[in-house]
Design a protein around this motif. Structure first.
Motif, PDB file in Angstrom:
ATOM      1  N   MET A   1      -2.550  13.621   0.411  1.00  0.00           N
ATOM      2  CA  MET A   1      -1.105  13.569   0.539  1.00  0.00           C
ATOM      3  C   MET A   1      -0.739  13.762   2.004  1.00  0.00           C
ATOM      4  N   ALA A  59      15.153  12.294   3.575  1.00  0.00           N
ATOM      5  CA  ALA A  59      15.654  11.094   4.239  1.00  0.00           C
ATOM      6  C   ALA A  59      17.174  11.127   4.337  1.00  0.00           C
ATOM      7  N   PRO A 220      -2.575  -5.662  -2.827  1.00  0.00           N
ATOM      8  CA  PRO A 220      -1.352  -6.469  -2.954  1.00  0.00           C
ATOM      9  C   PRO A 220      -0.716  -6.819  -1.616  1.00  0.00           C
ATOM     10  N   HIS A 221      -1.087  -6.119  -0.569  1.00  0.00           N
ATOM     11  CA  HIS A 221      -0.467  -6.385   0.729  1.00  0.00           C
ATOM     12  C   HIS A 221      -1.477  -6.048   1.816  1.00  0.00           C
ATOM     13  N   SER A 224       0.272  -1.610   5.730  1.00  0.00           N
ATOM     14  CA  SER A 224       0.446  -0.357   5.016  1.00  0.00           C
ATOM     15  C   SER A 224       1.817  -0.363   4.343  1.00  0.00           C
ATOM     16  N   ASN A 225       2.102   0.680   3.575  1.00  0.00           N
ATOM     17  CA  ASN A 225       3.435   0.818   2.991  1.00  0.00           C
ATOM     18  C   ASN A 225       3.700   2.293   2.721  1.00  0.00           C
ATOM     19  N   TYR A 226       4.858   2.598   2.157  1.00  0.00           N
ATOM     20  CA  TYR A 226       5.226   3.986   1.853  1.00  0.00           C
ATOM     21  C   TYR A 226       4.182   4.654   0.971  1.00  0.00           C
ATOM     22  N   LEU A 227       3.703   3.925  -0.041  1.00  0.00           N
ATOM     23  CA  LEU A 227       2.760   4.522  -0.996  1.00  0.00           C
ATOM     24  C   LEU A 227       1.483   4.954  -0.298  1.00  0.00           C
ATOM     25  N   ASP A 229       1.026   5.461   3.019  1.00  0.00           N
ATOM     26  CA  ASP A 229       1.283   6.487   4.033  1.00  0.00           C
ATOM     27  C   ASP A 229       1.478   7.863   3.394  1.00  0.00           C
ATOM     28  N   GLU A 230       2.141   7.875   2.239  1.00  0.00           N
ATOM     29  CA  GLU A 230       2.515   9.149   1.633  1.00  0.00           C
ATOM     30  C   GLU A 230       1.413   9.694   0.725  1.00  0.00           C
ATOM     31  N   MET A 231       0.784   8.805  -0.061  1.00  0.00           N
ATOM     32  CA  MET A 231      -0.080   9.309  -1.135  1.00  0.00           C
ATOM     33  C   MET A 231      -1.534   8.922  -1.010  1.00  0.00           C
ATOM     34  N   HIS A 294      -4.184  11.818  -4.720  1.00  0.00           N
ATOM     35  CA  HIS A 294      -3.228  11.355  -5.732  1.00  0.00           C
ATOM     36  C   HIS A 294      -3.880  10.244  -6.568  1.00  0.00           C
ATOM     37  N   GLN A 296      -2.642   7.742  -7.898  1.00  0.00           N
ATOM     38  CA  GLN A 296      -2.111   6.420  -7.622  1.00  0.00           C
ATOM     39  C   GLN A 296      -3.032   5.595  -6.720  1.00  0.00           C
ATOM     40  N   TYR A 300      -5.450   1.210  -5.259  1.00  0.00           N
ATOM     41  CA  TYR A 300      -5.841   0.674  -3.956  1.00  0.00           C
ATOM     42  C   TYR A 300      -7.348   0.798  -3.747  1.00  0.00           C
TER      43      TYR A 300
END
Lengths: 303, 249
Positions: A1, A59, A220-221, A224-227, A229-231, A294, A296, A300
């Motif tokens: 995390m 935020a 899928p991409h 990077s993305n929020y998921l 970076d965060e988890m 995590h 999730q 990935y």
């Protein structure tokens, strides 16, 4: 995390301040002199400063007031409500204590109970997450409570020393030793609490596990993305050993040595002992987040 | 309050057929297109033409490889969006009351005017179905296209989630999973529709239909044996001898 600095400062400082509220509410600290002021101001300052730091993680901090509304279901909301109640009650108790020299005992006990409950609620924000076994399968509430208790006791003693009062080294040594034991307990449980320890893996995440061995073929991409970076945070994990060493030495060994020397060389040593302890706990709290995995991330391809 | 409703009147959701999905990403693109202009704040992108682009999407297509013990490997394209769980952990952790599950159709939504962007709901979700929009600072998630499915201003055939409407292969289906007579419930029964990460206790409403077991023909390519390919081909007398010996068994 992702180990957000605002959350590390929030959990460590609010724990320290609420620990001080707990001990002062129970009756620790001298009944006259400047030490009372130091204790009251530092306790309220650390707790309120830590609470304010948590807004740095939002935020939309302008909507933080809404977090007082969902105490029936949300641990984060309960934590916010309890924090305000604990500090309000302690503020009344501290006013009588510092200005009038009178301890209103029932108010102090209520403040102590609310402070304890606030630290528990803070820990439950993390311990409730089944998605992060390193937080939910480990004695996370016990650890947060022990750290707040030991830090709060050191805070009270350091503030007493700043106010020219006598320092009681014995109970600090006991608290540090007990807390080190709880930290080892947590670490022992956490060592086996990886992302797969609740029975999830890439096979259950996709439902495809019964057809054969599953691996990620294409994410899928490409960026990077929020998921991620965060988890799926992985930066700095290779420095985990060094940080844990800092946690053990600065968080426990140095404060233990300084506390042992305090009766001989002077109570002021409790101040560097507290600073060292807080630095060590910050290092451990950084790892609390950075090493947590995590479920999730199975999507990935992480194991 | 962010407590979950005791019961919902319907459980609207998606059934995704992993046997049919071809991984074209049309559903993800049409989802982004519809939801950046309708419900709530736009779905922002950060540095879309820069070196490190990222952005908010409500639907993402992963591709996995399954390697069975005794058959050739198989690729499965895997669209993933919010599963609108019955026991949605993202709802109960919300401190502001922004996250909620609707009683009338079970859809999990975010009231973007109340969200303070703490991100705890995204931490609570096992599936990675919630993304914080970095421009707006509020949590975004699949709405099951609430602004399409009940919209009397668009033709009836368009009153479906954008991902279902756009799928060129017919891999995505929308319906009421609480009604045992619905088409989606039939599919789930017939094909063994499954829950993702059931052990997390979230009771997802969306179901995934597993890829069908493929036929195995005797003439189908078997697992390639590199050692056999490396054997030299014998010609002439040795070749005749080789074939003669082969015939002996």
């Amino acid at each position: 995390m992702h180990p957000a600095p605002s959350i590390i400062v929030f959990t460590v400082l609010s724990g320290l301040g609420l620990g001080m509220v707990f001990w002062a509410g129970l009756g620790l600290g001298p009944d006259h002199g400047a030490a009372r002021w130091w204790i009251a101001v530092l306790a309220l300052g650390f707790a309120a400063g830590g609470g304010a730091a948590s807004a740095g993680h939002l935020a939309r901090p302008d909507r933080a007031w809404r977090a007082f509304s969902q105490w029936r279901s949300s641990w984060l909301s309960r934590e916010a409500c309890l924090m305000v109640a604990a500090l309000g009650t302690f503020g009344m108790y501290a006013a009588g204590w510092t200005l009038g020299g009178v301890r209103f005992w029932p108010v102090g006990w209520i403040a102590a109970g609310l402070a304890l409950a606030t630290v528990y609620a803070t820990a439950m924000i993390y311990a409730q997450l089944r998605t992060v076994p390193r937080w939910s399968l480990t004695p996370t509430p016990q650890t947060f409570l022990a750290f707040a208790g030991a830090g709060g006791l050191m805070g009270v003693e350091a503030a007493s020393a700043l106010g020219g009062a006598d320092v009681s080294a014995g109970r600090v040594l006991l608290a540090l030793a007990l807390t080190a034991g709880v930290a080892v307990w947590w670490q022992t449980e956490a060592a086996g609490a990886g992302r797969r320890s609740t029975g999830s893996d890439i096979g259950t995440a996709t439902g495809l596990g019964r057809l054969g061995r599953v691996r990620l073929f294409e994410p899928p991409h490409t960026g990077s993305n929020y998921l991620l970076d965060e988890m799926a945070y992985r930066v700095g994990r290779r420095r985990a050993y060094q940080l844990r060493l800092i946690g053990a030495v600065a968080g426990f060994l140095v404060p233990l040595a300084l506390t042992l020397l305090a009766p001989l060389l002077g109570g002021w040593l409790m101040v560097p002992a507290l600073v060292s302890h807080v630095a060590g706990v910050m290092a451990l709290r950084w790892l609390f987040f950075a090493e947590a995995e995590h479920v999730q991330a199975f999507y990935y391809g992480m194991r | 309050m962010t407590t979950l409703p005791d019961r919902v009147e319907r459980r609207m959701g998606l059934v995704i057929d992993l046997d049919i999905c071809v991984g074209c990403h049309a559903c993800a693109v049409s989802c982004k297109e519809w939801n950046t202009q309708g419900y709530g704040a736009p779905l922002s992108d950060q540095h879309p033409y820069g070196a490190d682009p990222s952005g908010t999407w409500l639907n993402r297509i992963h591709s996995f490889e399954i390697e069975p013990e005794d058959a050739p490997a198989q690729i499965v394209h895997f669209p993933k969006s919010c599963l609108h769980c019955e026991d949605a952990p993202c709802v109960t952790v919300c401190p502001t009351g922004a996250s909620y599950k609707r009683v009338e159709d079970g859809i999990v939504l975010v009231n973007e005017d109340h969200c303070m962007g703490c991100g705890l709901c995204a931490w609570a979700c096992p599936y990675g179905a919630r993304e914080l929009d970095r421009a707006e600072g509020v949590m975004k998630k699949c709405t099951l296209c609430v602004d399409r499915i009940y919209n009397d201003n668009i033709p009836e055939e368009d009153r479906l989630p954008a991902c279902v409407r756009s799928c060129p292969a017919g891999a995505r289906h929308f319906g009421d999973l609480s009604d045992p007579g619905s088409a989606v419930s039939d599919m789930v029964r017939a094909r063994g529709g499954m829950d993702l990460m059931a052990e997390q206790g979230t009771k997802p409403v969306n179901k995934y239909l597993p890829p069908r077991i493929r036929d195995r023909h005797a003439t189908a390519p078997q697992t390639v044996q590199l050692a056999r390919l490396a054997e030299p081909e014998a010609t002439g007398f040795l070749g005749w001898l080789d074939r003669a010996l082969e015939r002996l068994g």
